[in-house]
Design an enzyme around this catalytic site. Structure first.
Site, PDB file in Angstrom:
ATOM      1  N   LEU A  64       0.842  -1.197   0.000  1.00  0.00           N
ATOM      2  CA  LEU A  64       0.000   0.000   0.000  1.00  0.00           C
ATOM      3  C   LEU A  64       0.872   1.239   0.000  1.00  0.00           C
ATOM      4  O   LEU A  64       1.636   1.461   0.937  1.00  0.00           O
ATOM      5  CB  LEU A  64      -0.915   0.011   1.242  1.00  0.00           C
ATOM      6  N   TYR A 146     -10.140 -22.085  17.174  1.00  0.00           N
ATOM      7  CA  TYR A 146     -10.341 -20.650  17.357  1.00  0.00           C
ATOM      8  C   TYR A 146      -9.602 -20.174  18.607  1.00  0.00           C
ATOM      9  O   TYR A 146      -8.837 -19.207  18.557  1.00  0.00           O
ATOM     10  CB  TYR A 146     -11.841 -20.370  17.483  1.00  0.00           C
TER      11      TYR A 146
END
Ligand code: UDP
Length: 311
Positions: A64, A146
């Site tokens: 970016l 998770y």
């Protein structure tokens, strides 16, 4: 305009964060592989150059050439039904995804914030849960993909902070609910609201005595942004301490929808935490944050949104 990068920005909490940071004068760059995200959550920003969306995995984020000030890592399946369906992807989001986003933050000298979870406390033996509690997680159970991914992610974040000097923060989100949860998301509130609105039986896993504490998404977003703008590095719980049994939750959803759906009892989920409630003393004192939306108000708004999604 300073840029906030948000992985998982097409998801439930992530898309509300995009709205909040753009409203506060930032540009948002979203990185989302759409495994559980939905492009419709950002439809309000189509053709608005303040929101740039990359549909790709955050383990290898795009380069970016923009003034990135903050990096928020919110990409991960987060509903037990989702992470049990996508176990390897969930582990990767916590491990490779966290590394990818940390490297992005490091390259831009940006502050990094990890969306961690109350699941790091597992089936807790300390109640309510304080940040200093190390937790009670079964490392080989179905939820571990998770729980352990987020625990590993916290560890990587602290290592980047201590070893490489990256400016980092960790928020431990407790159960969050509101508009943009998927109708088939599988969590208790979307399941019960969907079932109540469509006249289907309300599915109670186990005997319904398990407790959870539900925070409306606008309160969660405010807490996350206060932590982002702070100089804290240690984990902070963000959640609503109002604690309800799942049976009480089902009854509130039935009352709020005026539904006559019956309750059906199904087998309990393995390693399902029996209780959960955040101790939010750190957020109160260090961020001057506490939740403002009562459960019945938040449920009413969520039910309205689900009615529109169904229509
Ligand atoms: N639950 C339930 N019926 C459902 C969905 C969830 O009884 O249709 C229970 C689940 O077993 C757990 C609690 O509700 O005890 C909260 O589950 P949820 O999936 O919302 O999130 P969790 O807090 O477990 O991550």
């Amino acid at each position: 305009m300073d840029v906030v990068v948000i992985s998982g920005g097409s998801g439930f909490v992530g898309s509300h964060l995009v709205d909040a940071v753009v409203t506060r004068g930032f540009r948002a760059v979203v990185i989302d592989n759409l495994i559980t995200g939905n492009p419709r959550n950002l439809a309000q920003w189509t053709d608005d150059d303040r929101v740039i969306v990359y549909h790709q995995d955050c383990a290898r984020p795009p380069a970016l050439d923009l003034p990135v000030r903050y990096v928020l890592h919110f990409a991960s399946p987060a509903s037990p039904a989702d992470y049990i369906r996508y176990p390897l992807e969930t582990l990767a989001a916590g491990a490779d995804g966290t590394r990818g986003m940390l490297e992005l933050a490091r390259g831009h000298n940006a502050r990094f914030l990890l969306a961690s979870t109350s699941e790091v406390y597992g089936d807790p033996l300390v109640h309510p849960q304080v940040e200093s509690y190390y937790g009670n997680v079964n490392p080989i159970g179905p939820r571990s993909v998770y729980d352990e991914a987020k625990r590993f992610a916290e560890s990587v974040v602290m290592a980047y902070h201590r070893t490489l000097g990256v400016d980092t923060a960790i928020v431990r989100l407790f159960n969050t609910y509101g508009p943009r949860m998927r109708l088939n998301d599988g969590r208790a509130i979307p399941n019960f609201v969907y079932q109540a609105l469509t006249g289907q039986p309300i599915t109670i896993y186990g005997d319904g005595s398990m407790t959870r504490s539900f925070c409306y998404v606008s309160d969660t977003v405010e807490g996350v942004l206060r932590l982002l703008m702070s100089d804290l590095h240690d984990p902070v719980n963000i959640g609503n301490p109002g604690e309800y049994t799942i049976l009480e939750l089902a009854q509130r959803v039935l009352a709020a929808t005026g539904s006559a759906s019956p309750l059906v009892y199904e087998p309990a989920m393995q390693d399902d935490p029996k209780v959960r409630r955040p101790d939010i003393a750190r957020a109160r004192t260090l961020l001057d944050w506490s939740p403002t939306i009562p459960l019945d108000q938040g449920l009413a708004w969520t039910i309205e949104a689900f009615k529109q999604d169904l229509a």
